[in-house]
Design a protein around this motif. Sequence first.
Motif, mmCIF file in Angstrom:
data_model
loop_
_atom_site.group_PDB
_atom_site.id
_atom_site.type_symbol
_atom_site.label_atom_id
_atom_site.label_comp_id
_atom_site.label_asym_id
_atom_site.label_seq_id
_atom_site.Cartn_x
_atom_site.Cartn_y
_atom_site.Cartn_z
ATOM 1 N N ARG A 255 0.856 -1.251 0.144
ATOM 2 C CA ARG A 255 -0.108 -0.044 0.024
ATOM 3 C C ARG A 255 0.990 1.290 -0.075
ATOM 4 N NH1 ARG A 255 -2.353 1.643 5.160
ATOM 5 N NH2 ARG A 255 -0.347 2.189 5.170
ATOM 6 N N ASP A 256 1.907 1.176 0.670
ATOM 7 C CA ASP A 256 2.883 2.557 0.792
ATOM 8 C C ASP A 256 3.600 2.611 -0.466
ATOM 9 O OD1 ASP A 256 1.694 2.983 3.426
ATOM 10 O OD2 ASP A 256 3.762 1.990 4.414
ATOM 11 N N LEU A 257 3.823 1.524 -1.073
ATOM 12 C CA LEU A 257 4.697 1.770 -2.485
ATOM 13 C C LEU A 257 3.680 2.016 -3.464
ATOM 14 C CD1 LEU A 257 7.000 -1.293 -2.257
ATOM 15 C CD2 LEU A 257 7.616 1.027 -1.992
ATOM 16 N N THR A 258 2.488 1.714 -3.683
ATOM 17 C CA THR A 258 1.447 1.771 -4.935
ATOM 18 C C THR A 258 0.570 2.876 -4.585
ATOM 19 O OG1 THR A 258 0.171 -0.161 -4.197
ATOM 20 C CG2 THR A 258 1.786 -0.433 -5.672
ATOM 21 N N GLY A 259 0.158 3.026 -3.108
ATOM 22 C CA GLY A 259 -0.941 3.956 -2.852
ATOM 23 C C GLY A 259 -2.187 3.183 -2.667
ATOM 24 N N SER A 260 -2.312 1.985 -2.988
ATOM 25 C CA SER A 260 -3.597 1.084 -2.941
ATOM 26 C C SER A 260 -3.343 -0.270 -2.325
ATOM 27 C CB SER A 260 -4.245 1.135 -4.350
ATOM 28 O OG SER A 260 -3.225 0.341 -5.188
ATOM 29 N N TRP A 261 -4.338 -0.779 -1.768
ATOM 30 C CA TRP A 261 -4.131 -2.040 -1.067
ATOM 31 C C TRP A 261 -4.207 -3.099 -2.249
ATOM 32 C CZ3 TRP A 261 -3.165 -2.621 3.740
ATOM 33 C CH2 TRP A 261 -3.435 -1.452 4.839
ATOM 34 N N PRO A 262 -3.625 -4.156 -1.918
ATOM 35 C CA PRO A 262 -3.633 -5.329 -3.130
ATOM 36 C C PRO A 262 -5.062 -5.979 -3.021
ATOM 37 C CG PRO A 262 -2.119 -5.824 -1.186
ATOM 38 C CD PRO A 262 -2.631 -4.468 -0.952
ATOM 39 N N ARG A 263 -5.545 -6.179 -4.209
ATOM 40 C CA ARG A 263 -6.841 -6.726 -4.229
ATOM 41 C C ARG A 263 -6.920 -8.351 -4.418
ATOM 42 N NH1 ARG A 263 -9.180 -3.404 -1.911
ATOM 43 N NH2 ARG A 263 -9.338 -1.175 -2.538
ATOM 44 N N HIS A 264 -7.893 -8.895 -3.937
ATOM 45 C CA HIS A 264 -8.039 -10.309 -4.177
ATOM 46 C C HIS A 264 -9.486 -10.720 -4.609
ATOM 47 C CE1 HIS A 264 -3.948 -11.524 -2.547
ATOM 48 N NE2 HIS A 264 -4.039 -10.390 -1.623
ATOM 49 N N ALA A 265 -9.771 -11.669 -5.002
ATOM 50 C CA ALA A 265 -11.149 -11.953 -5.382
ATOM 51 C C ALA A 265 -12.110 -11.883 -3.966
ATOM 52 C CB ALA A 265 -11.274 -13.394 -5.898
ATOM 53 N N GLY A 266 -13.253 -11.210 -4.250
ATOM 54 C CA GLY A 266 -14.066 -10.855 -3.205
ATOM 55 C C GLY A 266 -13.775 -9.927 -2.234
#
Length: 91
Positions: free
Chosen positions: A48-59
């Motif tokens: 999140r700190d590197l990309t600015g968003s949380w990693p997404r998973h199915a659901g």
Amino acid sequence: MTSQDIEERLLGLCQATDRYRLPGHRRTAETCMADFGEIRDQARRLYRDLTGSWPRHAGDGEGPPARRPQLPIPTAMIRDRERRRDRVLRA
């Protein structure tokens, strides 16, 4: 975030994975799962700190993931700690 900050956080994450051990006669499955959850949370926060968003998973829903509650300490462990403390105080 500077490259040195990223380096330090990655090093801490690598060290946490190096310390991770499977269940055995001294480690319960619950403590192993708690350790794994902490490593996973650290990796997701770094992403999140590197990309600015949380990693997404199915659901996954929108927003940050919920923090996992701390595992309860079994009462047998609490009683054992008290017995050891009393034994030391009596000695």
